[in-house]
Design a protein around this motif. Structure first.
Motif, PDB file in Angstrom:
ATOM      1  N   GLU A 187      48.402  36.378  36.331  1.00  0.00           N
ATOM      2  CA  GLU A 187      48.892  37.754  36.250  1.00  0.00           C
ATOM      3  C   GLU A 187      49.909  38.004  37.359  1.00  0.00           C
ATOM      4  O   GLU A 187      49.658  38.755  38.296  1.00  0.00           O
ATOM      5  CB  GLU A 187      47.722  38.728  36.379  1.00  0.00           C
ATOM      6  CG  GLU A 187      46.602  38.518  35.368  1.00  0.00           C
ATOM      7  CD  GLU A 187      45.408  39.417  35.646  1.00  0.00           C
ATOM      8  OE1 GLU A 187      45.624  40.644  35.815  1.00  0.00           O
ATOM      9  OE2 GLU A 187      44.283  38.903  35.713  1.00  0.00           O
ATOM     10  N   HIS A 230      44.245  34.250  39.701  1.00  0.00           N
ATOM     11  CA  HIS A 230      44.734  35.555  39.275  1.00  0.00           C
ATOM     12  C   HIS A 230      46.240  35.671  39.485  1.00  0.00           C
ATOM     13  O   HIS A 230      46.968  36.193  38.634  1.00  0.00           O
ATOM     14  CB  HIS A 230      44.026  36.669  40.048  1.00  0.00           C
ATOM     15  CG  HIS A 230      42.533  36.624  39.957  1.00  0.00           C
ATOM     16  ND1 HIS A 230      41.707  37.021  40.974  1.00  0.00           N
ATOM     17  CD2 HIS A 230      41.713  36.207  38.949  1.00  0.00           C
ATOM     18  CE1 HIS A 230      40.450  36.873  40.613  1.00  0.00           C
ATOM     19  NE2 HIS A 230      40.427  36.363  39.387  1.00  0.00           N
ATOM     20  N   ARG A 248      40.057  41.148  40.445  1.00  0.00           N
ATOM     21  CA  ARG A 248      41.078  41.349  39.414  1.00  0.00           C
ATOM     22  C   ARG A 248      41.115  42.791  38.925  1.00  0.00           C
ATOM     23  O   ARG A 248      42.188  43.338  38.666  1.00  0.00           O
ATOM     24  CB  ARG A 248      40.825  40.395  38.246  1.00  0.00           C
ATOM     25  CG  ARG A 248      41.966  40.403  37.213  1.00  0.00           C
ATOM     26  CD  ARG A 248      41.747  39.386  36.108  1.00  0.00           C
ATOM     27  NE  ARG A 248      40.709  39.798  35.183  1.00  0.00           N
ATOM     28  CZ  ARG A 248      39.496  39.262  35.108  1.00  0.00           C
ATOM     29  NH1 ARG A 248      39.160  38.287  35.927  1.00  0.00           N
ATOM     30  NH2 ARG A 248      38.614  39.680  34.233  1.00  0.00           N
ATOM     31  N   ARG A 249      39.955  43.431  38.812  1.00  0.00           N
ATOM     32  CA  ARG A 249      39.893  44.735  38.149  1.00  0.00           C
ATOM     33  C   ARG A 249      39.877  45.919  39.092  1.00  0.00           C
ATOM     34  O   ARG A 249      40.278  47.026  38.707  1.00  0.00           O
ATOM     35  CB  ARG A 249      38.649  44.788  37.249  1.00  0.00           C
ATOM     36  CG  ARG A 249      38.696  43.788  36.100  1.00  0.00           C
ATOM     37  CD  ARG A 249      37.474  43.932  35.216  1.00  0.00           C
ATOM     38  NE  ARG A 249      37.500  42.981  34.105  1.00  0.00           N
ATOM     39  CZ  ARG A 249      36.531  42.866  33.202  1.00  0.00           C
ATOM     40  NH1 ARG A 249      35.458  43.644  33.279  1.00  0.00           N
ATOM     41  NH2 ARG A 249      36.627  41.969  32.234  1.00  0.00           N
ATOM     42  N   GLU A 296      30.462  33.760  42.809  1.00  0.00           N
ATOM     43  CA  GLU A 296      31.864  33.536  42.452  1.00  0.00           C
ATOM     44  C   GLU A 296      32.298  34.415  41.285  1.00  0.00           C
ATOM     45  O   GLU A 296      33.395  34.969  41.267  1.00  0.00           O
ATOM     46  CB  GLU A 296      32.055  32.052  42.110  1.00  0.00           C
ATOM     47  CG  GLU A 296      33.506  31.599  42.053  1.00  0.00           C
ATOM     48  CD  GLU A 296      34.129  31.438  43.433  1.00  0.00           C
ATOM     49  OE1 GLU A 296      35.352  31.251  43.481  1.00  0.00           O
ATOM     50  OE2 GLU A 296      33.410  31.505  44.438  1.00  0.00           O
ATOM     51  N   ARG A 297      31.441  34.539  40.282  1.00  0.00           N
ATOM     52  CA  ARG A 297      31.815  35.301  39.086  1.00  0.00           C
ATOM     53  C   ARG A 297      32.028  36.782  39.407  1.00  0.00           C
ATOM     54  O   ARG A 297      32.829  37.464  38.755  1.00  0.00           O
ATOM     55  CB  ARG A 297      30.747  35.145  37.999  1.00  0.00           C
ATOM     56  CG  ARG A 297      29.404  35.727  38.344  1.00  0.00           C
ATOM     57  CD  ARG A 297      28.380  35.491  37.233  1.00  0.00           C
ATOM     58  NE  ARG A 297      27.088  36.083  37.555  1.00  0.00           N
ATOM     59  CZ  ARG A 297      26.186  35.518  38.353  1.00  0.00           C
ATOM     60  NH1 ARG A 297      26.444  34.328  38.893  1.00  0.00           N
ATOM     61  NH2 ARG A 297      25.038  36.129  38.588  1.00  0.00           N
ATOM     62  N   VAL A 298      31.330  37.282  40.426  1.00  0.00           N
ATOM     63  CA  VAL A 298      31.508  38.681  40.825  1.00  0.00           C
ATOM     64  C   VAL A 298      32.900  38.881  41.413  1.00  0.00           C
ATOM     65  O   VAL A 298      33.605  39.830  41.075  1.00  0.00           O
ATOM     66  CB  VAL A 298      30.422  39.103  41.831  1.00  0.00           C
ATOM     67  CG1 VAL A 298      30.702  40.515  42.361  1.00  0.00           C
ATOM     68  CG2 VAL A 298      29.047  39.022  41.183  1.00  0.00           C
ATOM     69  N   TYR A 299      33.294  37.962  42.299  1.00  0.00           N
ATOM     70  CA  TYR A 299      34.641  38.042  42.855  1.00  0.00           C
ATOM     71  C   TYR A 299      35.701  37.914  41.778  1.00  0.00           C
ATOM     72  O   TYR A 299      36.713  38.628  41.789  1.00  0.00           O
ATOM     73  CB  TYR A 299      34.852  36.955  43.905  1.00  0.00           C
ATOM     74  CG  TYR A 299      34.293  37.292  45.262  1.00  0.00           C
ATOM     75  CD1 TYR A 299      34.653  38.469  45.902  1.00  0.00           C
ATOM     76  CD2 TYR A 299      33.421  36.429  45.905  1.00  0.00           C
ATOM     77  CE1 TYR A 299      34.142  38.780  47.152  1.00  0.00           C
ATOM     78  CE2 TYR A 299      32.909  36.726  47.157  1.00  0.00           C
ATOM     79  CZ  TYR A 299      33.274  37.908  47.773  1.00  0.00           C
ATOM     80  OH  TYR A 299      32.770  38.210  48.999  1.00  0.00           O
ATOM     81  N   ALA A 300      35.503  36.974  40.869  1.00  0.00           N
ATOM     82  CA  ALA A 300      36.508  36.718  39.831  1.00  0.00           C
ATOM     83  C   ALA A 300      36.813  37.980  39.033  1.00  0.00           C
ATOM     84  O   ALA A 300      37.956  38.207  38.622  1.00  0.00           O
ATOM     85  CB  ALA A 300      36.034  35.605  38.905  1.00  0.00           C
ATOM     86  N   THR A 301      35.792  38.792  38.830  1.00  0.00           N
ATOM     87  CA  THR A 301      35.978  40.043  38.087  1.00  0.00           C
ATOM     88  C   THR A 301      36.433  41.177  39.006  1.00  0.00           C
ATOM     89  O   THR A 301      37.394  41.897  38.707  1.00  0.00           O
ATOM     90  CB  THR A 301      34.668  40.453  37.389  1.00  0.00           C
ATOM     91  OG1 THR A 301      34.281  39.417  36.488  1.00  0.00           O
ATOM     92  CG2 THR A 301      34.847  41.752  36.620  1.00  0.00           C
ATOM     93  N   ALA A 302      35.761  41.332  40.138  1.00  0.00           N
ATOM     94  CA  ALA A 302      36.025  42.471  41.010  1.00  0.00           C
ATOM     95  C   ALA A 302      37.435  42.459  41.594  1.00  0.00           C
ATOM     96  O   ALA A 302      38.120  43.493  41.591  1.00  0.00           O
ATOM     97  CB  ALA A 302      34.991  42.503  42.134  1.00  0.00           C
TER      98      ALA A 302
END
Length: 352
Positions: free
Chosen positions: A76, A72, A41-42, A33-39
């Motif tokens: 944002e 997100h 978005r960025r 999950e944490r990978v998706y949360a960052t990827a």
């Protein structure tokens, strides 16, 4: 009637990104999950055509995934709006004449207002038919318990695009005995209460606690400030939850077994199939905003339709379109609670 068109419907990952990305391709469900949360978005991940839409045995459109999670989009909205605009570009590139905005893709575009200048593709937020279906479901629930025209109905998110239309429908046809309207914007809320108060008694409130003695609570906002909790509901209350992402939890009916939560805004289209992915509903079922887009395409509609707050004339028009396509369904689905069939007579769920 004009010739049928093809359409696209935009969706986005909801609460659990890995779970929803797995709807695109099963192995994606194993990404943390944490990978998706960052990827998501960025990285400039492009929109994805995740499923082909078939109705009546023919392909009529595409589901287009906006690669931006619900959190997100809420945190944002500017970046989310840009992602939605790119998804609309994708829809046009796929040859679609109409695009429907699902869940928060409608919210971040102001109900489609930021897309109004486009002339190459028609846009709808799906809220007109959503209001029609939620109104139909509310009447069905009230009629079942013998309270149609007499019940105390609370509408949470009453000043929103769907909420204001549902409120006006309930008041216009006096389906409720009295209304409690809940929203954060006091000015707009007071004006709406004064308007519908000429037809049925109505009060305005800015706190979710105001629903405490309502017979039926219609939930039409996904605001974190309006989370419906067990202590907010009277004994035996019915909740019609038409939020996406939804604002109730299955835990609610565990803590309060006397309360019935019914899934709102779900439409039966028996021949509907999504090939290549899914949107979290079984075959033959769609959200009403999706169904509105399909109705427009099947009827040959050109140009924009429901943008911003739908008028009651638009709501009534979607009902007429649904009647024309009744051979394909386009009726409120049989009642379910968190996806499980519910027997309204006994207020019990089917065994999982």
């Amino acid at each position: 009637m004009s010739s049928p068109r093809t359409f696209a419907f935009t969706v986005h990952p909801r609460a659990r990104l890995s779970e929803d990305m797995a709807r695109v391709w099963a192995p994606l469900g194993h990404v943390p999950e944490r990978v998706y949360a960052t990827a998501l978005r960025r990285l400039p991940v492009p929109p994805i055509s995740m499923a082909a839409i078939h109705i009546g045995g023919s392909q009529v459109g595409h589901v287009v995934l906006v690669p931006f999670g619900a959190r997100h989009l809420l945190a944002e909205p500017g970046a989310g709006r840009d992602r939605v605009h790119r998804a609309v570009d994708k829809a046009r590139g796929l040859g679609c004449s109409t695009v429907g905005l699902g869940a928060l893709t409608a919210t971040v575009t102001g109900g489609g207002v930021s897309l109004r200048a486009r002339t190459d593709i028609g846009v709808t937020n799906g809220n007109a038919f959503t209001a029609a279906i939620v109104d139909d479901q509310a009447r069905m629930l009230l009629d079942h318990v013998g309270q149609l025209g007499s019940a105390h109905v609370a509408v949470v998110g009453a000043t929103g695009s769907v909420g204001s239309a549902v409120t006006r429908l309930l008041a216009r046809d006096r389906a409720a005995g009295r209304l409690t309207l809940v929203a954060r914007s006091a000015g707009r809320l007071d004006a709406l209460a004064a308007e519908v108060g000429r037809q049925v008694p109505a009060v305005a409130a800015t706190s979710i606690e105001a629903v405490a003695d309502a017979d039926l609570v219609i939930l039409l906002t996904a605001s974190a400030d309006a989370l419906l909790a067990p202590q907010h509901l009277r004994g035996g209350a019915v909740v019609l939850d038409a939020t996406q992402p939804r604002n109730t939890s299955p835990d609610l009916v565990t803590v309060r077994p006397d309360v019935l939560v019914v899934d709102g805004g779900v439409v039966a289209i028996p021949s509907l199939r999504l090939v290549g992915g899914n949107i979290g509903l079984p075959d033959g079922h769609a959200y009403a905003c999706f169904a509105e887009t399909a109705l427009l395409a099947l009827s040959g509609h050109d140009g924009h339709f429901s943008i911003g707050v739908p008028s009651l004339e638009l709501v009534d028009h979607t009902r007429a379109l649904a009647a024309e396509q009744s051979h394909l369904g386009f009726q409120a689905a049989a009642p379910t609670s968190f996806g499980r069939p519910v027997d309204l007579a006994t207020r019990t769920l089917a065994v999982a």
